[in-house]
Scaffold this active site. Structure first.
Site, PDB file in Angstrom:
ATOM      1  N   GLN A 172      54.525  44.754  67.645  1.00  0.00           N
ATOM      2  CA  GLN A 172      53.512  45.631  67.055  1.00  0.00           C
ATOM      3  C   GLN A 172      54.155  46.273  65.829  1.00  0.00           C
ATOM      4  O   GLN A 172      54.875  47.261  65.932  1.00  0.00           O
ATOM      5  CB  GLN A 172      53.049  46.651  68.096  1.00  0.00           C
ATOM      6  CG  GLN A 172      52.502  45.984  69.367  1.00  0.00           C
ATOM      7  CD  GLN A 172      51.160  45.295  69.161  1.00  0.00           C
ATOM      8  OE1 GLN A 172      50.196  45.910  68.710  1.00  0.00           O
ATOM      9  NE2 GLN A 172      51.099  43.993  69.457  1.00  0.00           N
ATOM     10  N   ALA A 203      43.236  52.288  70.815  1.00  0.00           N
ATOM     11  CA  ALA A 203      44.106  51.114  70.855  1.00  0.00           C
ATOM     12  C   ALA A 203      44.518  50.654  69.453  1.00  0.00           C
ATOM     13  O   ALA A 203      44.062  51.194  68.439  1.00  0.00           O
ATOM     14  CB  ALA A 203      43.408  49.992  71.604  1.00  0.00           C
ATOM     15  N   HIS A 204      45.340  49.657  69.406  1.00  0.00           N
ATOM     16  CA  HIS A 204      45.924  49.175  68.154  1.00  0.00           C
ATOM     17  C   HIS A 204      44.868  48.628  67.192  1.00  0.00           C
ATOM     18  O   HIS A 204      43.994  47.877  67.584  1.00  0.00           O
ATOM     19  CB  HIS A 204      47.026  48.150  68.378  1.00  0.00           C
ATOM     20  CG  HIS A 204      46.687  46.984  69.248  1.00  0.00           C
ATOM     21  ND1 HIS A 204      47.549  45.937  69.396  1.00  0.00           N
ATOM     22  CD2 HIS A 204      45.628  46.703  70.025  1.00  0.00           C
ATOM     23  CE1 HIS A 204      47.034  45.067  70.223  1.00  0.00           C
ATOM     24  NE2 HIS A 204      45.865  45.495  70.617  1.00  0.00           N
ATOM     25  N   GLY A 205      44.986  49.038  65.966  1.00  0.00           N
ATOM     26  CA  GLY A 205      44.131  48.489  64.934  1.00  0.00           C
ATOM     27  C   GLY A 205      42.747  49.099  64.863  1.00  0.00           C
ATOM     28  O   GLY A 205      41.914  48.659  64.061  1.00  0.00           O
TER      29      GLY A 205
END
Lengths: 353, 353, 353
Positions: free
Chosen positions: C197, C238-240
């Site tokens: 990540q 969450a990511h993004g």
């Protein structure tokens, strides 16, 4: 070496009875699967009855009326409570070593009771009061004007915002945050203006709060956790909530702002309640459910929104048969179509006669 | 300056193939939207296909069979795995700097492997064992008798309760609490008596646990997280749970006490399972769903309670048309009323004739 | 002694009007239940109107058009915003005491603005930049290359992973983790391979994030929290994910990876959105709901999966009457059976005539 006890000795401590040889000695309690020949096991959940067959346990703790032919039994009127007592007996907690770590930072104005423990890298700010035998774990931060009662323990990494009050004999697990700002914003023309959260959090005696749960301070006035309430991990209690004595909140449940929960309410895992509600004593909320309106005493509710549990259960059972219901309706309409045509034809036929 | 590689070099490393000019050099990987002319992008989710049009990327990593006319492609049999390898290549982690911070407090009885890192304000208590190259982030608290395997890393602010075991090559993110007391109380006459939680937590090799998740210790025996399981943020694993190898638990999911989850199970976001269940290998639970009964191997379930995913989907589709279904039923009954009257009148008419 | 103000003075500050005696002096704001005779109360939620009867408050803050005969009123066009201003007035925050604790560990390469506060046992790593008047609470860990804007405050126990950017005038509560790894694994032959990540987290100005919430770093690129967004406790981003300006996320809600949420969206408690979605400006998601598809501007949705709120409400109302619907259908079919037999008999009768 571990202490060991005869079943007769254990029966006497617990106020129970032995069925079989009371002179058998055991040195620990273990699950049916894991118990060795020197250990006592227990059957407090009927679901595990099949495991009795293969257990090597020397004896089995059961409630009244449970029959396990060929097994030595220790019978107690409240077997789960008895299990708790046995675990205390066989697994006494390590001795406390009172003292303030030289690596803790304790304000001069803090008032420390007798025999407190303060761990390394803990911070205790101005005007904090710690009751006798209070324990502050490593890395905890206790902001100004907080109070801990006697025998209350904060495990490592707890944060208390200013003016949080915790009663006696409470256990607060790691990662818990008490007294953070409630979620209050006045939105005008699309801009959110913070409403200062000027209240506080009060936790009464004998409360346990699980790891990483959060209880926010009131916007005004207190957020209150009633005596002997037990709160699991990752639970959210919003600003201004009142939780009655003896409530149980399972993991990942949440109570929104200003809702008043009565005594001995139960929220199962991942359930929740909306804000500004009155939830009466003894309300039970099923897992994953969402209470969106006031609840009367002793309600047992389920669903989103939560309704009477039996109604929900019946509706759910039919819900999964909806495709079937839908096609039956279609078929019924088709039959009706045919019948209407037949009756119309007859009429026409009669008219034509 | 960043390293750069030709597509041919990358293809060789990945075991892939270049479609187009393999001498093109790239210095990083980026999304289709963000990639510059010196970068490689990727198309691993068909949803983003439209973004291929506007990308400035020098080339695009794809799986076999993807055609993007006019584009230079790097084709890999497992493109998402290839992406992982490329990110490792272009973004190597910063070098570890082994050493124990003078601001950490490490018990004399702790056993430290070679080249461990212990950050400032970390606490390592008695009898802790750290494997070679283990990393303990700033402010972590590792209680007595815990164990970390080789190359395992705790990010800052992790708390391990006593006797927690973590295997090798694990990554535990900030705010995680392992080994806190399970939620166990014997309730007698409305009073909740704590059941001592005397078990522990065992995390096997290659497990990752996301920020602020919690895994409680067993009441008796272990809570076990199987090898190569991956757990997202804010997840709750209750006491006595067994999680099979290679399971995936997305954010805010939760598994209640004593439930046994098989290998390679998948719990999507905000889903959960009740306690004391057997959930077989390969079970997939859809987002927001609640598993309330045992599941057989390979089940794919959804809903509250969770049922077969296809059945749930069909029922949901009809569920939103319930008002329509209801009014069709009303209309059908009205037609039936009319028809019954007609037939009755006919009979009456016939009788009158 | 607490400052006190006349209602006329308060009306002038707020741009409001007094109905009744403007010379009355008050020294605090309190709820209707709790207000004493020297205090101002407020009625901003009609649900509490009944409490006006018994209040001892000297006066009541209301919005335009609210009539409370016999009561002295302070009328403001935006009464909830006025309440915020009054709380600021009566409860000014304690004075900041700028300075770096000697017990903090601050890297030599960190750049500190004017009048920053860094609490005990905080860790500030290499290349961190702190804006003027930034506050870093006790025990916070700020990894290398992070940035905090002016007047931004981290409460105790916040963890920032490397390269996290936070704007100005933000408030990040205890236990928040920003920038932990997103949940990304390439699964090949049942083995999960970590996708590095490599992105980061960017939090814009005037954002508030509640206790124990987590925002993961992008796999590539940024996870972005838009200006003036307000995030409650135990929320997962969450990511993004991109969160538009002015969004409100209530407690225990979650947004899955790569989803783009528009401006001024509202996620109520325990709601969620799946990954890779486009959720337009102004979308409102009801409590406990799960958004599983893209949403158009101004959508108000509820349910799992989330559908139009009114449709959901109607369907829910009928859903709990499913047993009734089912039995009505059964009854309708029975009537149809009888009628079919009657019509058939008539035909038979006619044929026989």
């Amino acid at each position: 070496m571990a202490a060991n006890y005869s079943l007769d000795e254990l029966a006497e401590r617990l106020g129970g009875q032995v069925v079989g040889d009371g002179s058998i000695r055991v040195d620990d309690v273990a699950t049916l699967d894991q118990a060795g020949a020197e250990q006592l096991s227990f059957l407090t959940n009927a679901k595990y009855r099949a495991a009795v067959e293969g257990t090597r346990a020397a004896a089995i703790l059961v409630g009244p009326g449970t029959e396990l032919p060929g097994r030595t039994l220790l019978v107690a009127s409240e077997p789960y409570l008895a299990l708790a007592r046995l675990l205390e007996l066989f697994h006494p907690p390590p001795a406390r070593r009172p003292g303030v770590s030289p690596d803790a930072r304790v304000a001069a104005s803090a008032v420390l009771g007798a025999d407190v423990v303060i761990g390394p890298f803990a911070v205790v700010e101005d005007d904090v009061r710690l009751g006798d035998r209070a324990t502050v774990g490593a890395g905890c931060v206790i902001a100004r004007d907080c109070e801990l009662g006697e025998d209350t323990e904060l495990r490592p990494g707890v944060v208390l915002y200013p003016s949080t009050r915790i009663g006696s004999r409470c256990l607060i697990h790691s990662g818990v945050v008490l007294g953070a700002d409630g979620f209050g914003f006045a939105t005008v023309d699309g801009e959110h203006h913070k409403v200062p959260q000027t209240g506080s959090v009060a936790v009464e005696d004998e409360v346990e709060i699980g790891a990483n749960s959060t209880v926010d301070r009131g916007a005004l006035g207190q957020t209150r956790i009633g005596r002997c309430s037990k709160i699991d991990n990752l639970v959210m209690i919003a600003h201004g909530v009142t939780l009655g004595d003896g409530s149980l909140l399972a993991a990942q449940s949440g109570i929104a702002g200003s809702t008043r929960v009565g005594k001995r309410a139960v929220f199962a895992g991942q359930s929740g309640a909306a804000g500004h509600l009155e939830i009466a004593d003894g309300t039970v909320v099923a897992a994953k459910s969402a209470v969106l309106q006031d609840q009367e005493q002793g309600a047992f509710v389920a669903g989103i929104p939560a309704i009477d549990h039996r109604t929900w259960k019946r509706a759910q059972a039919i819900s999964r048969r909806l495709p079937e219901l839908w096609s039956e309706l279609r078929e019924t309409k088709a039959r009706l179509d045919r019948l209407e045509r037949m009756v119309a034809n007859e009429d026409a036929g009669e008219d034509a006669e």
